[in-house]
Design an enzyme around this catalytic site. Structure first.
Site, PDB file in Angstrom:
ATOM      1  N   LYS A  30     -13.868  -0.132   5.157  1.00  0.00           N
ATOM      2  CA  LYS A  30     -14.290  -0.975   4.063  1.00  0.00           C
ATOM      3  C   LYS A  30     -15.443  -1.748   4.275  1.00  0.00           C
ATOM      4  O   LYS A  30     -16.483  -1.861   3.717  1.00  0.00           O
ATOM      5  CB  LYS A  30     -13.049  -1.847   3.240  1.00  0.00           C
ATOM      6  CG  LYS A  30     -12.163  -0.986   2.288  1.00  0.00           C
ATOM      7  CD  LYS A  30     -11.033  -0.203   3.246  1.00  0.00           C
ATOM      8  CE  LYS A  30     -10.228   0.562   2.415  1.00  0.00           C
ATOM      9  NZ  LYS A  30      -9.098   1.191   3.479  1.00  0.00           N
TER      10      LYS A  30
ATOM     11  N   TRP B  31       0.758  -1.181  -0.046  1.00  0.00           N
ATOM     12  CA  TRP B  31       0.122  -0.002   0.066  1.00  0.00           C
ATOM     13  C   TRP B  31       0.856   1.288  -0.027  1.00  0.00           C
ATOM     14  O   TRP B  31       1.853   1.248   0.689  1.00  0.00           O
ATOM     15  CB  TRP B  31      -0.763  -0.055   1.137  1.00  0.00           C
ATOM     16  CG  TRP B  31      -2.052   0.972   1.346  1.00  0.00           C
ATOM     17  CD1 TRP B  31      -2.428   1.686   0.600  1.00  0.00           C
ATOM     18  CD2 TRP B  31      -1.919   1.915   2.604  1.00  0.00           C
ATOM     19  NE1 TRP B  31      -3.353   2.757   1.149  1.00  0.00           N
ATOM     20  CE2 TRP B  31      -3.040   2.853   2.292  1.00  0.00           C
ATOM     21  CE3 TRP B  31      -1.592   1.758   3.998  1.00  0.00           C
ATOM     22  CZ2 TRP B  31      -3.285   3.846   3.068  1.00  0.00           C
ATOM     23  CZ3 TRP B  31      -1.959   2.806   4.760  1.00  0.00           C
ATOM     24  CH2 TRP B  31      -2.785   3.629   4.574  1.00  0.00           C
TER      25      TRP B  31
ATOM     26  N   ALA C  51      -7.004  -4.499   6.879  1.00  0.00           N
ATOM     27  CA  ALA C  51      -8.011  -3.461   6.392  1.00  0.00           C
ATOM     28  C   ALA C  51      -9.307  -4.041   5.592  1.00  0.00           C
ATOM     29  O   ALA C  51     -10.287  -3.196   5.472  1.00  0.00           O
ATOM     30  CB  ALA C  51      -7.155  -2.403   5.323  1.00  0.00           C
TER      31      ALA C  51
ATOM     32  N   ASP D 162      -1.418  -5.552   8.861  1.00  0.00           N
ATOM     33  CA  ASP D 162      -2.454  -4.503   8.384  1.00  0.00           C
ATOM     34  C   ASP D 162      -3.463  -5.167   7.993  1.00  0.00           C
ATOM     35  O   ASP D 162      -3.782  -6.132   6.863  1.00  0.00           O
ATOM     36  CB  ASP D 162      -1.811  -3.786   7.218  1.00  0.00           C
ATOM     37  CG  ASP D 162      -2.728  -2.769   6.782  1.00  0.00           C
ATOM     38  OD1 ASP D 162      -3.865  -2.479   7.395  1.00  0.00           O
ATOM     39  OD2 ASP D 162      -2.081  -1.901   6.034  1.00  0.00           O
TER      40      ASP D 162
END
Length: 394
Positions: free
Chosen positions: A243, A127, A210, A208
């Protein structure tokens, strides 16, 4: 003071957004910005979220601070959602953070405070905001091979070979699921191998997380992270609700610490709270309160899971449909990997000049590294988009 200040390099994705807004064409299409879009091209407010928000409006009696840790019930629910029963909760500490980026930032600063000589290993590619926030925490970084963009394949052997050079105390940053920007995920056997590597070399895993629920399902997407948590003595997790709850602008996230023993977890958590206090003092309440209400109300939680499943299944359908359209247009299997990947993103593996042609000739906006937002594809334009891409590449 400011007369000699140089302008910061432009953010490529934000710059693409501005170009898109200024494009007058009616048929223009944004496949760059990383937000979920429905079949109408909108980023919807989930029904479960809207219901919780209305309840919150009616019931909230104060706007006083929630405290440095944030909403403790939200933290407990997030720990359960992410970790399940993979680790004893007396070894874990959780705080609310302003989005996944906020969680990544304060955990990175915690690493800088407690292990300033550590190198953070992160995937190539990763990312785009990972590197800047790690540098902002003054951490050393090193990338490991992860993905062959040309062939659409995960480079796990290369990853493990590169990580053999990591030193005890180094940090291994991995994506929990739905790897951004490639969509190429680790399987359970590979997660197990990473756990063994962390134990063997004394590495601290930093996950991470997400896109929970956007890959194969809530339980399936958490399986690798939970396997890792069950094996290693220490771990850091940055979780985002942007999200899977669709609360992008509310900035809802959680920073999690797992330590070898409760006393170590508590001492480390005090350092994290000290970092947090110095950065933003108190987290925002509104979005986290909504998520907490959804997760603690059986009806709202069931409704949310149904909506989350619908979003995921739509993306899976778009993946298979787009891969088929590209196969027809190119008369090749070059883009078949798209159907096998997960989450919102994939890399097409096309050249920057080809991306420029696609934008100039067809009004289709793609990030310069060829990352596309699968969820931005219109259901009824897959053949058109595939035709535009194939006609613009060498």
């Amino acid at each position: 003071m400011f007369e000699n200040v140089q302008a910061a390099p432009a953010d490529k994705i934000l710059g693409l957004m501005m170009q898109f807004r200024e494009d007058p064409r009616d048929n223009k299409l944004d496949l760059g910005v990383g937000v979920y879009k429905d079949s109408h091209g909108d980023t919807p407010v989930l029904a479960a979220v809207k219901s919780a928000e209305l309840r919150l409006f009616d019931s909230q009696k104060t706007k006083a601070y929630v405290g440095v840790q944030g909403d403790k019930e939200f933290c407990a629910e997030m720990a359960s959602l992410v970790l399940g029963d993979s680790v004893s909760m007396d070894r874990a500490r959780i705080c609310q953070a302003p989005g996944g980026t906020g969680a990544l930032s304060i955990l990175s600063m915690l690493i800088g405070r407690t292990a300033p000589d550590a190198t953070v290993w992160l995937s190539d590619p990763t990312w785009p905001n990972h590197m800047p926030l790690l540098k902002n925490a003054r951490l050393k970084t090193q990338q490991y091979p992860y993905y062959d963009t040309k062939n659409g394949k995960l480079l796990f052997d290369g990853m493990m070979e590169a990580l053999s050079a990591a030193k005890p105390g180094d940090v291994l940053l991995v994506h929990g699921c739905c790897h951004n920007p490639t969509g190429a995920d680790l399987d359970l056997a590979q997660w197990a191998a990473i756990a063994d590597l962390c134990l063997e070399k004394g590495l601290l895993p930093f996950v991470d997380f997400a896109y929970l629920g956007f890959g194969d399902g809530l339980e399936e997407d958490a399986a690798g992270l939970r396997l890792l948590a069950s094996k290693v003595p220490e771990m850091l997790i940055a979780a985002s609700c942007s999200k899977n709850f669709g609360v992008y602008r509310e900035r809802v996230g959680a920073a999690m610490i797992i330590a070898a023993a409760p006393a170590q977890a508590e001492a480390t958590f005090t350092q994290l709270m000290s970092v947090t206090r110095a950065v933003y003092s108190m987290p925002p309440d509104h979005g986290a309160a909504i998520v907490r209400m959804v997760l603690t109300d059986p009806h709202l939680k069931s409704e949310w899971i149904t909506e989350l499943n619908d979003m995921r299944n739509r993306m899976l359908k778009l993946r298979s449909g787009f891969a088929e359209a590209l196969r027809r247009e190119s008369n090749s299997s070059r883009f078949d990997f798209i159907a096998d990947q997960r989450g919102m993103f994939s890399r097409l593996g096309i050249a920057p000049e080809e991306i420029d042609r696609i934008r100039a000739d067809h009004g289709i906006y793609i990030v310069g590294d060829s990352r596309i937002n699968i969820a931005g594809l219109p259901d009824n334009r897959l053949d058109e988009v595939a035709r535009a891409i194939v006609s613009s590449i060498e």
